[in-house]
Design an enzyme around this catalytic site. Structure first.
Site, PDB file in Angstrom:
ATOM      1  N   ASP A  29       1.048  -1.508   0.125  1.00  0.00           N
ATOM      2  CA  ASP A  29       0.193   0.022  -0.325  1.00  0.00           C
ATOM      3  C   ASP A  29       0.647   1.581   0.107  1.00  0.00           C
ATOM      4  OD1 ASP A  29      -3.172   0.545   0.881  1.00  0.00           O
ATOM      5  OD2 ASP A  29      -1.674   2.514   0.782  1.00  0.00           O
ATOM      6  N   ILE A  30       0.486   2.024  -0.697  1.00  0.00           N
ATOM      7  CA  ILE A  30       1.506   3.767  -1.173  1.00  0.00           C
ATOM      8  C   ILE A  30       1.197   4.502   0.424  1.00  0.00           C
ATOM      9  CG2 ILE A  30      -0.522   4.969  -2.259  1.00  0.00           C
ATOM     10  CD1 ILE A  30       1.745   5.840  -3.817  1.00  0.00           C
ATOM     11  N   ASN A  86     -13.339  -3.667   1.780  1.00  0.00           N
ATOM     12  CA  ASN A  86     -13.795  -2.695   2.493  1.00  0.00           C
ATOM     13  C   ASN A  86     -15.335  -2.416   1.214  1.00  0.00           C
ATOM     14  OD1 ASN A  86     -12.974  -1.166   4.911  1.00  0.00           O
ATOM     15  ND2 ASN A  86     -11.518  -0.601   3.226  1.00  0.00           N
ATOM     16  N   GLN A  93     -14.679   2.316   1.141  1.00  0.00           N
ATOM     17  CA  GLN A  93     -13.548   1.609  -0.061  1.00  0.00           C
ATOM     18  C   GLN A  93     -13.230   3.346  -0.837  1.00  0.00           C
ATOM     19  OE1 GLN A  93     -15.838  -0.941  -2.420  1.00  0.00           O
ATOM     20  NE2 GLN A  93     -13.758  -1.043  -4.314  1.00  0.00           N
ATOM     21  N   SER A  94     -12.135   3.474  -1.387  1.00  0.00           N
ATOM     22  CA  SER A  94     -11.823   4.423  -2.071  1.00  0.00           C
ATOM     23  C   SER A  94     -11.298   4.765  -3.310  1.00  0.00           C
ATOM     24  CB  SER A  94     -10.754   5.521  -1.582  1.00  0.00           C
ATOM     25  OG  SER A  94      -9.578   4.966  -1.207  1.00  0.00           O
ATOM     26  N   HIS A  99      -9.736  -5.314  -4.023  1.00  0.00           N
ATOM     27  CA  HIS A  99      -8.748  -5.268  -3.358  1.00  0.00           C
ATOM     28  C   HIS A  99      -8.946  -5.985  -2.047  1.00  0.00           C
ATOM     29  CE1 HIS A  99      -9.554  -1.177  -3.319  1.00  0.00           C
ATOM     30  NE2 HIS A  99      -9.351  -1.045  -1.485  1.00  0.00           N
ATOM     31  N   LEU A 100      -8.175  -6.699  -0.822  1.00  0.00           N
ATOM     32  CA  LEU A 100      -8.306  -7.152   0.340  1.00  0.00           C
ATOM     33  C   LEU A 100      -6.465  -6.560   0.794  1.00  0.00           C
ATOM     34  CD1 LEU A 100      -9.475  -9.526   1.970  1.00  0.00           C
ATOM     35  CD2 LEU A 100      -7.839 -11.227   1.295  1.00  0.00           C
TER      36      LEU A 100
HETATM   37  P1  5GP Z   1      -9.628   1.435   0.541  1.00  0.00           P
HETATM   38  O1  5GP Z   1     -10.395   2.717   1.060  1.00  0.00           O
HETATM   39  O2  5GP Z   1     -10.349   1.624  -0.803  1.00  0.00           O
HETATM   40  O3  5GP Z   1     -10.406  -0.124   1.036  1.00  0.00           O
HETATM   41  O4  5GP Z   1      -8.333   0.982  -0.071  1.00  0.00           O
HETATM   42  C1  5GP Z   1      -7.137   1.799  -1.061  1.00  0.00           C
HETATM   43  C2  5GP Z   1      -6.003   1.511  -0.750  1.00  0.00           C
HETATM   44  O5  5GP Z   1      -5.490   1.811  -1.943  1.00  0.00           O
HETATM   45  C3  5GP Z   1      -5.546   2.786   0.436  1.00  0.00           C
HETATM   46  O6  5GP Z   1      -4.968   2.462   1.692  1.00  0.00           O
HETATM   47  C4  5GP Z   1      -4.297   3.116  -0.810  1.00  0.00           C
HETATM   48  O7  5GP Z   1      -3.286   4.080   0.556  1.00  0.00           O
HETATM   49  C5  5GP Z   1      -3.875   2.657  -1.882  1.00  0.00           C
HETATM   50  N1  5GP Z   1      -3.732   3.436  -2.691  1.00  0.00           N
HETATM   51  C6  5GP Z   1      -4.533   4.461  -3.568  1.00  0.00           C
HETATM   52  N2  5GP Z   1      -3.635   4.547  -4.221  1.00  0.00           N
HETATM   53  C7  5GP Z   1      -2.568   4.056  -4.874  1.00  0.00           C
HETATM   54  C8  5GP Z   1      -1.845   3.369  -5.635  1.00  0.00           C
HETATM   55  O8  5GP Z   1      -1.708   4.131  -6.733  1.00  0.00           O
HETATM   56  N3  5GP Z   1      -0.655   2.724  -5.403  1.00  0.00           N
HETATM   57  C9  5GP Z   1      -0.596   2.454  -3.827  1.00  0.00           C
HETATM   58  N4  5GP Z   1       0.543   0.740  -4.011  1.00  0.00           N
HETATM   59  N5  5GP Z   1      -1.730   1.839  -2.637  1.00  0.00           N
HETATM   60  C10 5GP Z   1      -2.286   2.650  -3.545  1.00  0.00           C
END
Ligand code: 5GP
Ligand code: ZN
Length: 113
Positions: A29-30, A86, A93-94, A99-100
């Site tokens: 994760d970034i 999420n 979820q963003s 994704h897990l």
């Molecule tokens: P969500 O909020 O959808 O459950 O998780 C999305 C995840 O993707 C977040 O933890 C966020 O830090 C990660 N993320 C967003 N953009 C990038 C990216 O460009 N590269 C990586 N490796 N992770 C990302």
């Protein structure tokens, strides 16, 4: 389709890949929320859990077997780790390619926020 994680699958956006199979890909994760924070995704685009169908059962199973292998490789399997997926914005979820999250390396509290 303008999907960030499909672009990572296609190699058009760089990521630190830690696991790769026919069905799944995992990368760090970034914005890590724990010493280990890896995202395991299907190579196939599925927007949310709500969009899964019966044909995806093996695909989703492969995300968990990937998580198990990643946890072992990261040295967090015995202490314990959290897996989270999420669904939709209300749950946080963003990125709309399922994704897990695999989180470990620190104590986890419950309930999550
Ligand atoms: P969500 O909020 O959808 O459950 O998780 C999305 C995840 O993707 C977040 O933890 C966020 O830090 C990660 N993320 C967003 N953009 C990038 C990216 O460009 N590269 C990586 N490796 N992770 C990302
Ligand atoms: Zn996608």
């Amino acid at each position: 389709m303008d999907c960030l994680f499909c672009k990572i699958v296609a190699g058009r956006i760089p990521a630190e890949i830690v696991y790769d199979s026919d069905t799944a890909l995992a990368f760090r994760d970034i914005d890590p929320q724990a010493p280990t924070h890896v995202l395991v995704i299907p190579r196939k685009h599925v927007s949310t859990i709500n969009d899964l169908d019966g044909e995806d059962e093996a695909l989703v199973g492969s995300l968990f077997t990937a998580a198990k292998e990643i946890a072992a490789a990261e040295g967090i399997a015995d202490d314990g780790y959290r897996t989270v997926m999420n669904c939709n914005e209300g749950a946080g979820q963003s990125v709309f390619h399922i994704h897990l999250h695999v989180l470990g390396g620190r104590p986890m509290t419950w309930p999550p926020g």
